[in-house]
Motif scaffolding. Structure first.
Motif, short mmCIF file in Angstrom:
data_model
loop_
_atom_site.label_atom_id
_atom_site.label_comp_id
_atom_site.label_asym_id
_atom_site.label_seq_id
_atom_site.Cartn_x
_atom_site.Cartn_y
_atom_site.Cartn_z
N SER A 75 -0.07 5.05 5.70
CA SER A 75 -1.06 5.91 5.07
C SER A 75 -2.10 6.86 5.37
N ASP A 130 7.43 0.90 1.67
CA ASP A 130 8.43 2.16 1.87
C ASP A 130 8.21 3.43 0.65
N ILE A 131 8.22 4.21 1.09
CA ILE A 131 8.04 5.53 -0.42
C ILE A 131 8.93 5.49 -0.94
N ARG A 159 11.38 8.90 4.20
CA ARG A 159 10.80 7.23 4.49
C ARG A 159 9.11 7.38 4.93
N THR A 160 9.04 6.12 4.35
CA THR A 160 7.38 6.11 5.17
C THR A 160 7.74 5.34 7.10
N THR A 176 -2.51 2.82 -1.93
CA THR A 176 -2.53 4.26 -1.90
C THR A 176 -1.83 4.77 -3.27
N GLY A 198 1.37 4.39 -3.99
CA GLY A 198 2.86 4.91 -3.62
C GLY A 198 4.05 4.73 -3.28
N SER A 199 3.40 3.56 -3.48
CA SER A 199 4.44 2.77 -2.53
C SER A 199 5.53 1.75 -2.98
N VAL A 204 0.17 7.28 0.28
CA VAL A 204 1.31 7.26 1.51
C VAL A 204 2.34 7.96 1.84
N SER A 252 13.45 10.52 -1.09
CA SER A 252 13.03 9.10 -1.47
C SER A 252 12.54 8.31 -2.81
N SER A 253 13.51 8.85 -3.40
CA SER A 253 13.84 8.22 -4.87
C SER A 253 15.54 8.06 -4.86
N GLU A 284 5.31 9.92 3.59
CA GLU A 284 6.60 10.68 3.71
C GLU A 284 7.06 11.66 4.53
#
Length: 279
Positions: A16, A189-190, A61-62, A168, A170-171, A37, A119-120, A39
């Motif tokens: 983060s 990970d995101i 990715r994170t 966050t 967000g992960s 988070v 990321s999705s 990215e």
């Protein structure tokens, strides 16, 4: 509205960064730092015979556990079958370069990506998903049985260990558990597919595949690519906090994976492999 300038200390965790934000409500504006988070892009490529280099694409990715991410990605893509298919791997400066052994099954016409892996989406950019459908070829273990107590223990434990998400929001997380519901490994990970690749890659690096006596739990929905990755790793049971997709259910049924979704305290919806769930 009244602007309120306020300086607050903010604790951040790995994965983060701190970013400024303005929180607006009926009382006015409060300027506060927030933990977000990370990215960032990771370029992945492979080398054949230490000469020819082929780009596999870019995944969002994170940063963190990038070696495990690359290994898990190569396994799920069908490029490698075990750690012995990898001669060398270097990760740094947001790039991962893998030197493949002759035993690998890399095919540039099949495995090259045409665009960025967001990321999705774990399969976006592939020319075809046909190779992915054929990857899970080993028999799934039928010996592992779980009950609602086990599922409940897994859910509680995973939430307690989602440190990045706590800070966050967000992960995503993917975790492995023993038959008794004890947490063994967890990665955040995101991208939900990245967290699965990191988990599977860690077992691959330790030469612990297939994973026939563990439960894999994902913090979001059960998509086709996550089911495919779980099957390639050998997991007999996959538990999802969220909903499944039609392709995820169909693939789980075809290959004998227990797919339990909408997991919550004392309740799950099982879409395939109900024989592994004890009532």
């Amino acid at each position: 509205m009244t602007a309120i300038n306020q300086t607050l200390s903010l604790q951040t965790v790995e994965g983060s960064h701190e970013r400024d934000s303005a929180r607006i409500n009926d009382s006015g504006i409060e300027r506060v730092p927030d933990s977000i988070v990370i990215e960032r892009a990771l370029e992945i490529s492979v080398e054949i015979d230490d000469s020819d280099t082929y780009p596999l694409g870019v995944t969002m990715r994170t940063p963190g556990s990038d070696t495990e991410l690359v290994l898990g990605f190569l396994l799920s893509e069908g490029i490698i079958q075990n750690i012995h298919d990898v001669k060398g791997l270097s990760v740094g400066d947001d790039k991962g370069v893998v030197s493949l052994a002759q035993s690998s099954t890399f095919d540039p016409d099949v495995h090259s990506r045409m665009s960025t892996i967001s990321s999705s989406c774990g399969v976006c950019g592939r020319i075809s998903v046909d190779g992915m459908l054929n990857n899970p070829d080993s028999a799934i273990c039928d010996d592992l049985k779980i009950n609602l107590d086990t599922v409940n223990a897994c859910i509680i434990s995973m939430k307690q260990h989602q440190t990045l998400f706590k800070f966050t929001g967000g992960s995503h997380a993917t975790a492995s558990f023993t038959p008794e519901g004890d947490l063994e490994r967890i990665y955040e990970d995101i991208g939900r597919h990245n967290s699965m690749d990191k988990l599977v890659g860690s077992y691959l690096s330790d030469c612990n595949l297939p994973i026939t006596d563990r439960i894999v739990v994902v913090s979001g929905r059960a998509s086709f690519d996550l089911v495919q990755k779980a099957l390639v790793a050998g997991f007999p049971i996959m538990v999802s906090i969220g909903a499944p997709s039609t392709m995820a259910i169909d693939m789980a049924n075809e290959h004998g994976l227990t797919l339990a979704c909408f997991a919550k305290s004392r309740s799950i919806s099982v879409f395939s492999g109900t024989s592994r769930i004890e009532i």
